[in-house]
Design an enzyme around this catalytic site. Sequence first.
Site, PDB file in Angstrom:
ATOM      1  N   GLU A 168     -65.230 -76.420  53.263  1.00 25.26           N
ATOM      2  CA  GLU A 168     -65.405 -75.142  53.594  1.00 25.26           C
ATOM      3  C   GLU A 168     -66.002 -75.250  55.276  1.00 25.26           C
ATOM      4  O   GLU A 168     -65.743 -74.714  56.104  1.00 25.26           O
ATOM      5  CB  GLU A 168     -66.371 -74.297  53.021  1.00 25.26           C
ATOM      6  CG  GLU A 168     -66.688 -72.857  53.607  1.00 25.26           C
ATOM      7  CD  GLU A 168     -65.586 -71.975  53.735  1.00 25.26           C
ATOM      8  OE1 GLU A 168     -65.699 -70.921  54.475  1.00 25.26           O
ATOM      9  OE2 GLU A 168     -64.662 -72.216  52.909  1.00 25.26           O
ATOM     10  N   HIS A 218     -74.360 -96.736  64.733  1.00 25.31           N
ATOM     11  CA  HIS A 218     -75.288 -96.005  66.171  1.00 25.31           C
ATOM     12  C   HIS A 218     -75.496 -94.528  65.971  1.00 25.31           C
ATOM     13  O   HIS A 218     -76.746 -94.347  65.894  1.00 25.31           O
ATOM     14  CB  HIS A 218     -74.620 -96.220  67.442  1.00 25.31           C
ATOM     15  CG  HIS A 218     -74.994 -96.045  68.523  1.00 25.31           C
ATOM     16  ND1 HIS A 218     -75.016 -96.604  69.719  1.00 25.31           N
ATOM     17  CD2 HIS A 218     -75.929 -94.935  68.872  1.00 25.31           C
ATOM     18  CE1 HIS A 218     -75.968 -95.942  70.628  1.00 25.31           C
ATOM     19  NE2 HIS A 218     -76.290 -94.762  70.026  1.00 25.31           N
ATOM     20  N   GLU A 293     -37.434 -75.743  56.349  1.00 27.10           N
ATOM     21  CA  GLU A 293     -35.920 -75.006  56.153  1.00 27.10           C
ATOM     22  C   GLU A 293     -34.992 -76.293  55.992  1.00 27.10           C
ATOM     23  O   GLU A 293     -34.622 -76.941  57.037  1.00 27.10           O
ATOM     24  CB  GLU A 293     -35.752 -74.306  57.618  1.00 27.10           C
ATOM     25  CG  GLU A 293     -34.592 -73.301  57.386  1.00 27.10           C
ATOM     26  CD  GLU A 293     -34.211 -72.645  58.750  1.00 27.10           C
ATOM     27  OE1 GLU A 293     -33.127 -72.099  58.978  1.00 27.10           O
ATOM     28  OE2 GLU A 293     -35.278 -72.379  59.346  1.00 27.10           O
ATOM     29  N   SER A 426     -43.044 -77.914  61.063  1.00 31.08           N
ATOM     30  CA  SER A 426     -41.998 -76.992  61.072  1.00 31.08           C
ATOM     31  C   SER A 426     -42.172 -76.226  62.502  1.00 31.08           C
ATOM     32  O   SER A 426     -43.223 -76.048  63.015  1.00 31.08           O
ATOM     33  CB  SER A 426     -42.083 -75.979  59.980  1.00 31.08           C
ATOM     34  OG  SER A 426     -41.394 -74.985  59.999  1.00 31.08           O
ATOM     35  N   ASP A 486     -33.559 -81.917  57.716  1.00 33.49           N
ATOM     36  CA  ASP A 486     -31.861 -81.693  57.499  1.00 33.49           C
ATOM     37  C   ASP A 486     -31.274 -81.579  58.900  1.00 33.49           C
ATOM     38  O   ASP A 486     -30.105 -81.348  58.840  1.00 33.49           O
ATOM     39  CB  ASP A 486     -31.827 -80.363  56.989  1.00 33.49           C
ATOM     40  CG  ASP A 486     -32.146 -79.148  57.688  1.00 33.49           C
ATOM     41  OD1 ASP A 486     -33.567 -79.072  58.106  1.00 33.49           O
ATOM     42  OD2 ASP A 486     -31.591 -78.303  57.846  1.00 33.49           O
TER      43      ASP A 486
END
Length: 527
Positions: A168, A218, A293, A426, A486
């Site tokens: 979170e 450090h 896709e 994508s 693809d």
Amino acid sequence: MAAAAAAMIGFPQAYLEGKEVKETSSLVTELCRHFYTQGWVSGTGGSITMKVHDASIPKPDQLIVMSPSGVQKERMQPEDMYILSPNGSIISAPSPKPYPNKPPKCTDCAPLFMKNRRLSLGKRLRKLGYKAYEMRNAGAVIHSHGMESCLVTMLNPQAKEFRITHMEMIKGIQGHGYYDELVVPIIENTAYENELTDSLTKAIEAYPKATAVLVRNHGVYIWGDSWIHAKTQAECYHYLFDAAIKLHQLGLDAATPDHGPIRSPTKFSVKSGVKDSQNQTEPPRRCIVLDIEGTTTPITFVTDVLFPYARENVGKHLNLTYDTAETQEDIKLLRSQVEEDLSQDLAGAVPIPHADEGKDKVIAAVVSNVEAMIKADRKITALKELQGHIWRTGFECNELKSVVFEDVAEALKKWHSSGIKVYIYSSGSRLAQRLLFGNTNYGDLRKYLSGFFDTTIGNKKESKSYKEITETLGVDDPSEILFVTDVYQEATAAKAAGLEAVISIRPGNASLPENHEFKTVTSFSQI
């Protein structure tokens, strides 16, 4: 002397003694006391530098207040601060205090944010320009010696990066969300802080999205566009470092989505029998990057479901959310894109009027452009951002449910359990990607994914985009990344960047050129 130095850079002595400088000096003093209680600046170590905020002065030209080195940080007073010019020269230094106090010294870590690498401050206090201020337009820089920032660099003494995801507190780091992977570069320590200048500069240049750099054994340097932002991020970073240490003590991996058991990366390859025109042996992989896709998801889901939904709901979405900052930013991006399209005489582009011409006219023009862009299947960030926001509403209202191939869900689980990190790349926005994989016909698959890339990192048909991904993932050898797509042109670009590329053959995908050089798979079970 201070008056003469101030006058030389255009700041009268009265300004140095004025409200803005005094308030900033008092704030640095207050923060040093607070950070001392956190263990970040104990033993006289650590440092804070901060711009003197003045709305009448451009940020690059503002003065800088710096805490001195080698003094008890919890006992400092506003008059103990150094005042520096915008380029780092000292225009006001604190007066020494009686024994047993040490004489004030401009911190040795100052050169780490300076411009000229050949110079050092040390006792000569040379004139230099801060790197974090110059390279990242920072408003404040915090240098912490917190124990967790030291120990986290030793979880893997050979690691050049710290990585963590699905926590979170990552949301408190600029440009990151819960599902993102936070990457912080690690540089090696030296005997003197001013000798770190070159390595820290390279780290800042190599990690443009980073707002921190760890120094092994450090501490850490953290910056933000204001003192509030720097402080907030510092608190989040220390929390995340501590969380990673505790997870490691439990034998759990902070860098994987489900924080499962620490595993050694598994080697894998395309299985025998799959087309390989070169008949080559597959090298080991550390990461897999997947297209969506036609690779994980049927093309028809995108063309027959998602695109029509966005096209049919764009007007409704704009009307309902027009006054929100998010939608106004979407319109701004689209207007900029359309102006570029108009200059190139692209078909379907119509000018988007400014807000003062009325909401209805703006929305009508945006709708017209979006419809033309969707029809042309434009792979542009402006369109993808708006589509992602429209689809978010569809998923939240259960009007949309994404589809992935059956073998995809099984492969993601298998790779994840084997310690292989999987990422998505994508043309759809990162928001759209997270929505798609969070609402699939096989449930929420985001827990198996380590991160998401979209066109903000670059065009998918350009090799430099894949080089950027390689640098972001921290992989030394690009061939350790397997990219599955693809699209022949995308595979070609990935190969040119050194990645191993495999082409996905799915129903409805475009045909490939004859005698192409790539391996192909019809199912992820073949990987």
